[in-house]
Design an enzyme around this catalytic site. Structure first.
Site, PDB file in Angstrom:
ATOM      1  N   PHE A  93       0.827  -1.213   0.000  1.00 24.76           N
ATOM      2  CA  PHE A  93       0.000   0.000   0.000  1.00 24.76           C
ATOM      3  C   PHE A  93       0.860   1.262   0.000  1.00 24.76           C
ATOM      4  O   PHE A  93       0.656   2.170  -0.816  1.00 24.76           O
ATOM      5  CB  PHE A  93      -0.934   0.002   1.208  1.00 24.76           C
ATOM      6  CG  PHE A  93      -1.608   1.330   1.436  1.00 24.76           C
ATOM      7  CD1 PHE A  93      -2.525   1.819   0.508  1.00 24.76           C
ATOM      8  CD2 PHE A  93      -1.302   2.097   2.550  1.00 24.76           C
ATOM      9  CE1 PHE A  93      -3.141   3.060   0.698  1.00 24.76           C
ATOM     10  CE2 PHE A  93      -1.910   3.323   2.748  1.00 24.76           C
ATOM     11  CZ  PHE A  93      -2.827   3.812   1.820  1.00 24.76           C
ATOM     12  N   TYR A  94       1.841   1.330   0.911  1.00 23.06           N
ATOM     13  CA  TYR A  94       2.619   2.564   1.040  1.00 23.06           C
ATOM     14  C   TYR A  94       3.525   2.817  -0.157  1.00 23.06           C
ATOM     15  O   TYR A  94       3.882   3.972  -0.433  1.00 23.06           O
ATOM     16  CB  TYR A  94       3.440   2.537   2.329  1.00 23.06           C
ATOM     17  CG  TYR A  94       2.611   2.914   3.539  1.00 23.06           C
ATOM     18  CD1 TYR A  94       2.132   4.210   3.697  1.00 23.06           C
ATOM     19  CD2 TYR A  94       2.293   1.976   4.505  1.00 23.06           C
ATOM     20  CE1 TYR A  94       1.358   4.560   4.780  1.00 23.06           C
ATOM     21  CE2 TYR A  94       1.519   2.314   5.605  1.00 23.06           C
ATOM     22  CZ  TYR A  94       1.059   3.612   5.736  1.00 23.06           C
ATOM     23  OH  TYR A  94       0.283   3.955   6.820  1.00 23.06           O
ATOM     24  N   GLN A  95       3.881   1.770  -0.900  1.00 20.21           N
ATOM     25  CA  GLN A  95       4.666   1.971  -2.101  1.00 20.21           C
ATOM     26  C   GLN A  95       3.807   2.367  -3.293  1.00 20.21           C
ATOM     27  O   GLN A  95       4.320   2.808  -4.323  1.00 20.21           O
ATOM     28  CB  GLN A  95       5.434   0.679  -2.431  1.00 20.21           C
ATOM     29  CG  GLN A  95       6.522   0.329  -1.425  1.00 20.21           C
ATOM     30  CD  GLN A  95       7.634   1.364  -1.388  1.00 20.21           C
ATOM     31  OE1 GLN A  95       8.105   1.824  -2.428  1.00 20.21           O
ATOM     32  NE2 GLN A  95       8.047   1.744  -0.189  1.00 20.21           N
TER      33      GLN A  95
END
Length: 391
Positions: A93-95
């Protein structure tokens, strides 16, 4: 056995799910999908993945975006399998925050993709960040040659990914206690209850509320290796507590196939509430609730220094809220749908009875409430010894 599905790209059909869940077959499945997509691009055909019949460019921007998300997860899973690395859903998600928008979208797509391929999420080398902790007389041997001594850490050790576990040595324990509340778990660990208990050596586990897949899978491994060691569950006397018990006992909806834990509910139950001479089913007055008390009452736990007998805790006996009553009714419907055996039908009947009694009493109680006299460990020892029965 899961049904065999097909992954379709253009006019070509590629055999997909239903194969043995090992890295080689999964890599072959995913590469077959990619090859089919490349062939469709060369033929200038519409790209289609038989995952909710996703197409690209699709009939709408929403469908094209979902196709892109699924394709990215497939690529990341393929790379992780080839390199023998582990990815977390949070990392995905954060990437790629702009593509997914929310963590929940990643969670849903990964779980659905695993089900479509007929494997577990861990088989894709994609896992959730573990929130479970374990402490006690156990050594977890990992496949990379390292080991985790669960008796060493005074705040508990993080539960590892089940696919990285080679074996778990729990040969000397007599009981396993699963605790809903992280605060209670840490207090029991700090006093080494697993070692000093009159019930003998044991193992303490917490999923910090509702269990995640890693915590549940770890317990499943331990029980498979030690089927005669009872798993005991301690949860709040409230609708969430009974739901947490249900998740431990009858598994998680995210499991690729039905699996169960043989677990015994030791409390809190209606009889514990009724036996108390100090029961006052009233909500604490708003003016008496401090900021510290509000933090303690949250299901996530309290500060590391608070003990389970802290006088700063909020009153753990309170009236059921409207939400609580709705949740009780929803839980009653869920347990009614449980397919029972002769062995488990009595457990389902007990859960139903406790929930109905909860509605009738109109109160709920936290685990800390048992420690009103400052002796939760004494109560636990009695209950565990009662469950173990005569030597």
């Amino acid at each position: 056995m899961p049904q065999r599905r097909a992954v379709v790209a253009g006019s070509r059909t590629f055999p997909g799910a239903g194969l043995a869940p090992n890295p080689g077959s999964l890599i072959a499945q995913i590469e077959g999908i990619f090859e089919s997509i490349v062939e469709s691009i060369i033929r200038k055909e519409e790209l289609t993945i038989n995952f909710e019949r996703l197409c690209f460019p699709g009939r709408s921007q929403k469908e094209a975006t979902k196709f892109t998300r699924v394709l990215l997860i497939l690529q990341l899973s393929h790379d992780a399998l080839v390199s023998n690395e582990i990815l977390t859903k949070r990392h995905i998600f954060y990437q790629n925050q702009e593509l997914f928008g929310t963590q929940a979208r990643v969670d849903e797509l990964v779980d659905c993709l695993a089900l479509t391929l007929g494997v577990g999420r861990e088989d894709l080398n994609i896992v959730a960040t573990s929130k479970g902790l374990v402490a006690g007389q156990a050594t977890v041997h990992l496949k990379d040659g390292t080991s985790i001594d669960a008796s060493y850490n005074r705040i508990g050790s993080s539960i590892p990914l089940s696919t990285t576990i080679a074996s778990v040595n729990t040969s000397n324990i007599k009981w396993i206690l699963v605790i809903e509340k992280d605060a209670v778990f840490r207090s029991l660990v700090s006093t080494e209850f697993w070692r000093t208990s009159a019930a003998g050596l044991g193992l303490l586990v917490t999923g910090k509320g509702y269990p995640d897949l890693l915590t549940w899978s770890f317990l499943h491994i331990v029980q498979r290796n030690n089927p005669n060691v009872p798993i005991l569950v301690l949860v709040d006397y409230d609708p969430d507590g009974v739901n947490i018990l249900r998740c431990y006992r009858w598994g998680l909806s995210r499991l690729p196939s039905p699996k169960y834990l043989k677990a015994h509910w030791i409390g809190i139950k209606a009889r514990h509430v009724l036996e108390s001479r100090n029961l006052q089913p009233v909500q604490s007055a708003p003016e008496r609730i401090t900021h510290q008390e509000q933090a303690y009452s949250s299901r996530g736990g309290d500060s590391a220094g608070d003990s389970i007998s802290s006088i700063s805790c909020r009153e753990p006996s309170a009236q059921l809220s409207v939400r609580d009553r709705q949740l009780v009714r929803g839980t009653l419907r869920r347990i009614q749908a449980i397919i029972t055996t002769d062995e488990s039908s009595q457990e389902v009947a007990e859960m139903r009875y406790e929930l109905q009694k909860m509605l009738m009493l109109g109160v709920k109680a936290e685990i800390q409430w048992l420690d009103d006299g400052g002796n939760l460990t004494g109560w636990l020892e009695q209950e565990i010894i009662l469950c173990l029965g005569p030597e």
